[in-house]
Design an enzyme around this catalytic site. Structure first.
Site, mmCIF file in Angstrom:
data_model
loop_
_atom_site.group_PDB
_atom_site.id
_atom_site.type_symbol
_atom_site.label_atom_id
_atom_site.label_comp_id
_atom_site.label_asym_id
_atom_site.label_seq_id
_atom_site.Cartn_x
_atom_site.Cartn_y
_atom_site.Cartn_z
ATOM 1 N N CYS A 2 0.578 -1.362 0.056
ATOM 2 C CA CYS A 2 0.157 0.018 0.001
ATOM 3 C C CYS A 2 0.979 1.174 0.022
ATOM 4 C CB CYS A 2 -1.067 -0.080 1.151
ATOM 5 S SG CYS A 2 -2.355 1.278 0.967
ATOM 6 N N ARG A 26 -12.983 6.425 -1.420
ATOM 7 C CA ARG A 26 -11.762 5.193 -1.043
ATOM 8 C C ARG A 26 -12.451 3.753 -1.664
ATOM 9 N NH1 ARG A 26 -8.305 7.058 2.151
ATOM 10 N NH2 ARG A 26 -7.260 5.104 2.605
ATOM 11 N N HIS A 36 -3.617 -5.712 2.262
ATOM 12 C CA HIS A 36 -3.262 -5.761 3.838
ATOM 13 C C HIS A 36 -3.764 -7.119 4.271
ATOM 14 C CE1 HIS A 36 -1.904 -1.619 4.396
ATOM 15 N NE2 HIS A 36 -3.162 -1.215 3.366
#
Length: 244
Positions: free
Chosen positions: A94, A128, A194
């Site tokens: 990320c 997002r 993640h």
């Protein structure tokens, strides 16, 4: 045989359990009787990155990336770029993935220049991209199916010489538009995944270890492990996503 691992910026880049990737790398080496050492490299510390076989950079928030840039420019940037050029295996998640690129331009148009180790750039979006997701690695990246969790507003676009790590099955990936996820350049593996990434994806973890071992020793024969628990977690997540 032994691998030396560097965990860069564990003090600030450790969102969503990214440090679990280090635990997984270490355990899968130890279970096979392969030596491993892990050094932490926080802000303000120094080390010769050429001494390491595998470098891990986790994810962080936008303001943390800006804080790290000053530290990178005080010597770590040149060290990291030299290690990448020399074929050192790197896993970047990320924010760590974005920082290897050329720049991040926010949704408001403010640009933050990164280190340019990989020809890619990131542009902030209004909304997002969040949720559990699945992508399939390309054959040259092992071909395994990856389950993970993404949470980013940045849309990443790949440039010259940088290939996608894989293609999105469900979720957003690099930018939510072109179907790509992550990046591969030399022995650098960048991804938005993640979770942490490696515990639920043992085949991909072993690909990283093989890449590092082959560079160091010219060969890498990894004994098989009992991955029943890891694959159960992997398959359960895919089943959940298929249910909607």
């Amino acid at each position: 045989m032994e691998l030396k691992i560097c965990h860069m910026y564990p003090d600030v880049l450790n969102l969503y359990g990214d440090g679990g990737n280090i635990i997984t790398l270490r355990r899968r080496l130890q279970w096979r009787g392969i030596g491993v050492s892990v050094d932490k490299l926080p802000i303000g510390s120094s080390a010769s990155l050429s001494a390491y076989d595998l470098i891990f950079i986790g994810g962080g928030q936008d303001f943390e990336q800006e804080v790290l840039l000053d530290d990178l420019h005080r010597g770590k940037e040149a060290e990291l770029k030299a290690a990448i050029a020399d074929g050192t295996t790197v896993l970047a998640i990320c924010g760590g993935y974005q920082m290897l690129g050329n720049y991040y331009r926010t949704h408001e148009g403010v640009q933050c220049d990164f280190i340019g180790a990989l020809d890619l750039y990131t542009v902030g979006a209004k909304d997002r991209m969040i949720g559990n997701y699945v992508f399939e690695c390309s054959p040259e990246n092992g071909g395994s199916t990856i389950v993970g969790f993404e949470n980013h507003s940045g849309k990443t676009w790949l440039g010259s010489g940088v290939q996608p790590l894989g293609k999105v099955i469900t979720g957003f990936g690099n930018n939510g538009e072109d179907g790509t996820e992550g990046a591969r350049f030399n022995n650098v593996f960048g991804t938005y995944s993640h979770g942490p990434l490696l515990p639920k994806n043992p085949a991909f973890c072993d690909l990283l270890l093989q890449t590092a071992l082959q560079r160091k020793y010219g060969t890498a024969e990894l004994a098989p492990l009992d991955d029943a628990a890891e694959l159960l977690a992997h398959d359960e997540m895919i089943a959940r996503l298929k249910k909607g």
